[in-house]
Design a protein around this motif. Structure first.
Motif, mmCIF file in Angstrom:
data_model
loop_
_atom_site.group_PDB
_atom_site.id
_atom_site.type_symbol
_atom_site.label_atom_id
_atom_site.label_comp_id
_atom_site.label_asym_id
_atom_site.label_seq_id
_atom_site.Cartn_x
_atom_site.Cartn_y
_atom_site.Cartn_z
ATOM 1 N N UNK A 121 -18.305 1.181 -6.619
ATOM 2 C CA UNK A 121 -18.257 0.965 -5.167
ATOM 3 C C UNK A 121 -18.652 2.239 -4.418
ATOM 4 N N UNK A 122 -19.477 2.063 -3.393
ATOM 5 C CA UNK A 122 -19.837 3.181 -2.539
ATOM 6 C C UNK A 122 -18.755 3.416 -1.499
ATOM 7 N N UNK A 123 -18.925 4.428 -0.638
ATOM 8 C CA UNK A 123 -17.915 4.762 0.382
ATOM 9 C C UNK A 123 -17.552 3.598 1.298
ATOM 10 N N UNK A 124 -18.543 2.797 1.688
ATOM 11 C CA UNK A 124 -18.282 1.706 2.628
ATOM 12 C C UNK A 124 -17.426 0.613 1.998
ATOM 13 N N UNK A 125 -17.784 0.181 0.807
ATOM 14 C CA UNK A 125 -16.997 -0.846 0.113
ATOM 15 C C UNK A 125 -15.621 -0.310 -0.253
ATOM 16 N N UNK A 126 -15.568 0.920 -0.742
ATOM 17 C CA UNK A 126 -14.284 1.524 -1.109
ATOM 18 C C UNK A 126 -13.343 1.587 0.087
ATOM 19 N N UNK A 127 -13.897 1.922 1.242
ATOM 20 C CA UNK A 127 -13.081 1.996 2.459
ATOM 21 C C UNK A 127 -12.481 0.632 2.803
ATOM 22 N N UNK A 128 -13.281 -0.417 2.676
ATOM 23 C CA UNK A 128 -12.793 -1.772 2.965
ATOM 24 C C UNK A 128 -11.683 -2.170 1.997
ATOM 25 N N UNK A 129 -11.882 -1.829 0.716
ATOM 26 C CA UNK A 129 -10.877 -2.160 -0.302
ATOM 27 C C UNK A 129 -9.578 -1.402 -0.040
ATOM 28 N N UNK A 130 -9.679 -0.104 0.199
ATOM 29 C CA UNK A 130 -8.487 0.716 0.411
ATOM 30 C C UNK A 130 -7.720 0.271 1.649
ATOM 31 N N UNK A 131 -8.428 -0.083 2.685
ATOM 32 C CA UNK A 131 -7.775 -0.526 3.915
ATOM 33 C C UNK A 131 -6.977 -1.809 3.684
ATOM 34 N N UNK A 132 -7.570 -2.765 2.977
ATOM 35 C CA UNK A 132 -6.884 -4.036 2.732
ATOM 36 C C UNK A 132 -5.698 -3.856 1.785
ATOM 37 N N UNK A 133 -5.860 -3.004 0.780
ATOM 38 C CA UNK A 133 -4.773 -2.740 -0.171
ATOM 39 C C UNK A 133 -3.611 -2.050 0.540
ATOM 40 N N UNK A 134 -3.922 -1.086 1.372
ATOM 41 C CA UNK A 134 -2.876 -0.362 2.106
ATOM 42 C C UNK A 134 -2.081 -1.308 2.997
ATOM 43 N N UNK A 135 -2.763 -2.291 3.589
ATOM 44 C CA UNK A 135 -2.089 -3.245 4.462
ATOM 45 C C UNK A 135 -1.083 -4.084 3.660
ATOM 46 N N UNK A 136 -1.487 -4.505 2.467
ATOM 47 C CA UNK A 136 -0.573 -5.271 1.607
ATOM 48 C C UNK A 136 0.631 -4.416 1.225
ATOM 49 N N UNK A 137 0.379 -3.164 0.859
ATOM 50 C CA UNK A 137 1.466 -2.262 0.457
ATOM 51 C C UNK A 137 2.422 -2.005 1.614
ATOM 52 N N UNK A 138 1.879 -1.729 2.799
ATOM 53 C CA UNK A 138 2.729 -1.451 3.967
ATOM 54 C C UNK A 138 3.629 -2.646 4.295
ATOM 55 N N UNK A 139 3.045 -3.848 4.278
ATOM 56 C CA UNK A 139 3.828 -5.061 4.567
ATOM 57 C C UNK A 139 4.871 -5.307 3.479
ATOM 58 N N UNK A 140 4.512 -4.994 2.229
ATOM 59 C CA UNK A 140 5.447 -5.171 1.115
ATOM 60 C C UNK A 140 6.631 -4.214 1.232
ATOM 61 N N UNK A 141 6.345 -2.980 1.598
ATOM 62 C CA UNK A 141 7.423 -1.999 1.768
ATOM 63 C C UNK A 141 8.404 -2.457 2.850
ATOM 64 N N UNK A 142 7.861 -2.934 3.943
ATOM 65 C CA UNK A 142 8.730 -3.383 5.027
ATOM 66 C C UNK A 142 9.605 -4.551 4.570
ATOM 67 N N UNK A 143 9.000 -5.475 3.833
ATOM 68 C CA UNK A 143 9.745 -6.643 3.346
ATOM 69 C C UNK A 143 10.863 -6.228 2.402
ATOM 70 N N UNK A 144 10.559 -5.392 1.426
ATOM 71 C CA UNK A 144 11.557 -5.006 0.441
ATOM 72 C C UNK A 144 12.683 -4.175 1.063
ATOM 73 N N UNK A 145 12.351 -3.322 2.017
ATOM 74 C CA UNK A 145 13.386 -2.537 2.705
ATOM 75 C C UNK A 145 14.326 -3.453 3.480
ATOM 76 N N UNK A 146 13.744 -4.436 4.151
ATOM 77 C CA UNK A 146 14.556 -5.392 4.918
ATOM 78 C C UNK A 146 15.372 -6.260 3.962
ATOM 79 N N UNK A 147 14.767 -6.627 2.855
ATOM 80 C CA UNK A 147 15.401 -7.452 1.824
ATOM 81 C C UNK A 147 16.704 -6.790 1.347
ATOM 82 N N UNK A 148 16.596 -5.514 1.015
ATOM 83 C CA UNK A 148 17.761 -4.782 0.504
ATOM 84 C C UNK A 148 18.773 -4.505 1.608
ATOM 85 N N UNK A 149 18.286 -4.179 2.801
ATOM 86 C CA UNK A 149 19.212 -3.857 3.902
ATOM 87 C C UNK A 149 20.043 -5.057 4.332
#
Length: 364
Positions: A97-125
């Protein structure tokens, strides 16, 4: 729901969060070798669906009676195991993957991770909490994970698609400039209209003038300035044709994207994208300079840069083993209007200089 159980859940959550953070750091600092087998994006989408299912299970645990600590911990463990696999597969999909495709992949992956962190933190709290309002938020937080995972389907699967989309964004920006040029209007050519009996005097109309928005100020052009705006309209329109033909040419090269070229083809596409974005920046500059007082020198400089960039883009496109006649024709049409506008601006500059010299002579 003892204190010890709550502490154990928090320790487990913290350990998982740290593991994911460490995984992300390692993956961000390493680029997978092109010799590795590439993970298809469809595989990433599939494991993203597993993340969604785990999020659903987490939400369902809070639908009725509060779950046991063991149920929560097991769900947290399962969720992060799937999330870890998601990260590894996502990283594998960046092979080649070049810079443009890599950027799209990283952005989408980060969004999944951020939403997952919020869910699990709320889950435990929520465990041991008597706050019913927080419990009602779970469906919304779970829904955010669903949306993030569903958005994976919109990520471009190839370098060609990713770069084509980025070029489309440049075209969209150019259309905005074209719209702004169309909104420019000539100044009133009949000063007497303002002082007729049926028109309020300047003093009387002043309260109404206070309601004029900033967007309405400074957009009335003299005949000479309107001529420049019309020429700019032609330049932007022809540039749009060039970009559209470039996108057609690029998207027709899907078969040329193979892992066997050691990134040379992708590198050429990325180079084209940067030059395309450079042309877009010059179009933005020209559009901004059309408002009075027009910055003729800045427009001329932008035209020179555009002309140079178009030559470079055409040279790069012609190096590909595909037909590029429509694109070359579009470039030829753009060069024609660029030369016309440059000639007109030179005439205006000469006329302005002559007028200034005459004014100096009169004063002396």
């Amino acid at each position: 729901m003892g204190k010890a159980e709550k502490e154990q859940l928090n320790r487990a959550l913290t350990a998982h969060l740290n593991t994911i953070h460490e995984t992300l750091q390692v993956l961000d600092q390493s680029t997978p070798s092109n010799s590795l087998e590439k993970v298809t994006w469809s595989q990433v989408i599939q494991i993203g669906e597993q993340v969604s299912k785990q999020a659903t299970i987490a939400g369902m645990l809070w639908n009725g009676e509060s779950p046991q600590a063991k149920e929560v911990e097991e769900n947290v463990n399962s969720y992060f195991n799937v999330l870890q696999g998601f990260l590894l597969l996502s990283h594998g999909s960046t092979v080649g993957a070049g810079p443009t495709l890599s950027s799209s992949i990283h952005e989408s992956v980060k969004h999944v991770v951020d939403c997952s962190f919020r869910l699990m933190k709320e889950h435990v709290s929520l465990y041991g909490s008597h706050n019913k309002e927080k419990k009602l938020l779970m469906p919304q937080i779970v829904g955010a994970v669903w949306e993030a995972c569903s958005a994976l389907k919109k990520v471009p699967p190839t370098n060609v698609t990713a770069i084509g989309r980025a070029m489309t964004q440049v075209a969209v920006s150019m259309k905005d400039v074209l719209r702004e040029i169309n909104e420019l209007k000539p100044a009133s050519s009949n000063p007497g209209d303002e002082t007729s009996d049926n028109t309020p005097s300047k003093t009387e109309s002043k309260p109404e003038d206070d309601g004029i928005s900033d967007d309405d100020l400074g957009s009335d052009l003299s005949p000479e300035e309107m001529k420049v705006a019309q020429l700019a309209h032609g330049v932007v329109s022809e540039t749009l044709v060039v970009i559209k033909e470039l996108i057609r040419t690029i998207t027709g090269m899907l078969k040329l994207e193979t892992p066997d070229d050691n990134g040379k083809f992708v590198g050429s596409l990325e180079k084209l994208l940067k030059m395309c974005q450079g042309v877009g920046a010059e179009i933005d500059e020209i559009g901004a300079c059309l408002y009075p007082p027009q910055e003729i020198d800045a427009i001329k400089l932008a035209l020179e840069k555009m002309s140079s960039r178009i030559n470079e883009i055409q040279q790069e496109v012609e190096s590909f083993p595909t037909s590029s006649e429509p694109f070359v024709e579009a470039c030829s049409g753009l060069r024609t209007v660029l030369k016309q506008m440059e000639a007109q601006l030179n005439c205006l500059s000469a006329t302005e200089l002559t007028t200034k010299m005459q004014n100096v002579a009169v004063i002396n």
